[in-house]
Design a protein around this motif. Structure first.
Motif, PDB file in Angstrom:
ATOM      1  N   TYR A 108       1.310   4.381  -3.021  1.00 37.47           N
ATOM      2  CA  TYR A 108       1.196   5.824  -2.822  1.00 37.47           C
ATOM      3  C   TYR A 108       2.478   6.535  -3.254  1.00 37.47           C
ATOM      4  O   TYR A 108       2.433   7.598  -3.886  1.00 37.47           O
ATOM      5  CB  TYR A 108       0.889   6.146  -1.356  1.00 37.47           C
ATOM      6  CG  TYR A 108      -0.565   6.008  -1.000  1.00 37.47           C
ATOM      7  CD1 TYR A 108      -1.487   6.999  -1.305  1.00 37.47           C
ATOM      8  CD2 TYR A 108      -1.029   4.865  -0.356  1.00 37.47           C
ATOM      9  CE1 TYR A 108      -2.824   6.871  -0.979  1.00 37.47           C
ATOM     10  CE2 TYR A 108      -2.371   4.733  -0.028  1.00 37.47           C
ATOM     11  CZ  TYR A 108      -3.261   5.732  -0.342  1.00 37.47           C
ATOM     12  OH  TYR A 108      -4.585   5.604  -0.027  1.00 37.47           O
ATOM     13  N   GLU A 111      -8.108  13.128  -0.591  1.00 33.84           N
ATOM     14  CA  GLU A 111      -7.415  11.854  -0.768  1.00 33.84           C
ATOM     15  C   GLU A 111      -6.625  11.814  -2.077  1.00 33.84           C
ATOM     16  O   GLU A 111      -7.114  12.204  -3.130  1.00 33.84           O
ATOM     17  CB  GLU A 111      -8.451  10.727  -0.757  1.00 33.84           C
ATOM     18  CG  GLU A 111      -7.883   9.343  -0.954  1.00 33.84           C
ATOM     19  CD  GLU A 111      -8.949   8.269  -0.935  1.00 33.84           C
ATOM     20  OE1 GLU A 111      -8.666   7.148  -1.400  1.00 33.84           O
ATOM     21  OE2 GLU A 111     -10.065   8.542  -0.454  1.00 33.84           O
ATOM     22  N   ASP A 155       0.833  -1.206   0.000  1.00 35.18           N
ATOM     23  CA  ASP A 155       0.000   0.000   0.000  1.00 35.18           C
ATOM     24  C   ASP A 155       0.863   1.249   0.000  1.00 35.18           C
ATOM     25  O   ASP A 155       0.593   2.213  -0.730  1.00 35.18           O
ATOM     26  CB  ASP A 155      -0.919   0.009   1.232  1.00 35.18           C
ATOM     27  CG  ASP A 155      -1.966  -1.090   1.191  1.00 35.18           C
ATOM     28  OD1 ASP A 155      -2.358  -1.473   0.075  1.00 35.18           O
ATOM     29  OD2 ASP A 155      -2.371  -1.566   2.263  1.00 35.18           O
ATOM     30  N   ARG A 202      -4.073   9.893   2.478  1.00 35.30           N
ATOM     31  CA  ARG A 202      -4.593   8.566   2.129  1.00 35.30           C
ATOM     32  C   ARG A 202      -6.113   8.546   2.213  1.00 35.30           C
ATOM     33  O   ARG A 202      -6.777   7.900   1.406  1.00 35.30           O
ATOM     34  CB  ARG A 202      -4.025   7.501   3.064  1.00 35.30           C
ATOM     35  CG  ARG A 202      -2.531   7.261   2.931  1.00 35.30           C
ATOM     36  CD  ARG A 202      -2.066   6.166   3.888  1.00 35.30           C
ATOM     37  NE  ARG A 202      -2.880   4.975   3.757  1.00 35.30           N
ATOM     38  CZ  ARG A 202      -3.520   4.396   4.780  1.00 35.30           C
ATOM     39  NH1 ARG A 202      -3.445   4.916   5.996  1.00 35.30           N
ATOM     40  NH2 ARG A 202      -4.248   3.305   4.587  1.00 35.30           N
TER      41      ARG A 202
END
Length: 225
Positions: A9, A79, A5, A56
């Motif tokens: 990003y 986000e 994850d 996030r």
């Protein structure tokens, strides 16, 4: 949150493919996941410089605070975006104090200011990214100031509702009247009165915690009146 994850990003950062493996390791080794509750202060002009924040989940609100306690919202960050004003100490163009708070519950990834400053010194792509983002944010500030000076409250509400509809990808908006009042720099009572007028005209429907846009064309007509 898994390492996959985090990597996802980071790979979305515009400068990621232009930095060295050592710099990538520097970011990964110093990246901090943070959580903020709705209404919690994230950054203040009087506090230590945090660093760059990758959003996030949730919404951060950036605003100015007068000596009398009056707030003026500059912009909101959602986000997938990056908050750079939280690293204002490493940007020479920032000469004023800004406040940042979590408008909603937020999860962010923090690149500490010392790390971000090192990256800016080492890599022109990171430096260009930082100043390009600042330029875009200042454009948002100018737009906010123009609305404050040249639009009446009902027009500002109409602009906000249309913008929020685009941001939320829906005509049913999840937000409170208090959030709207802060976002457009007005009192909640005044916002409430104008929302009732807009509802009476048939262009919106107001319920607890939500606003449903019924007639977008009418909102545009209010803005251009």
């Amino acid at each position: 949150m898994t390492s996959n994850d985090v990597t996802l990003y980071l790979k979305n950062l515009p400068f990621w493919e232009h930095i060295s493996d050592d710099d990538k390791d520097l970011i990964c080794g110093n990246l901090h996941p943070l959580h903020y509750e709705a209404g919690q202060s994230v950054h203040s002009g009087e506090s230590n410089c945090l660093g760059a924040l990758i959003i996030r989940q949730g919404i951060l609100r950036t605003f100015l605070l007068s000596d009398e306690g009056k707030e003026t919202t500059m912009f909101r960050i959602r986000e997938g975006s990056i908050c750079i004003l939280s690293a204002s100490c490493v940007l020479s163009v920032i000469t004023f104090d800004v406040q940042i708070e979590a408008e909603t519950e937020c999860d962010v990834l923090l690149i500490p200011s010392a790390v971000f400053q090192t990256l800016m010194k080492r890599n022109i792509y990171v430096e260009n990214f930082a100043y390009k983002l600042m330029t875009e944010r200042f454009s948002d500030v100018i737009s906010a100031v123009e609305r404050m000076f040249f639009l009446n409250l009902q027009q500002r509400i109409a602009v906000f509702l249309i913008d929020e509809s685009v941001a939320q990808h829906s005509t049913t908006l999840t937000l409170t009247q208090e959030q709207m009042a802060k976002a457009i720099g007005s009192a909640r009572e005044a916002v409430s009165r104008n929302l009732k007028l807009l509802a009476k005209s048939g262009c919106i429907e107001v319920s607890r915690g939500t606003i449903n846009i019924l007639d977008r064309k009418q909102l545009y007509e209010i803005i251009s009146a």
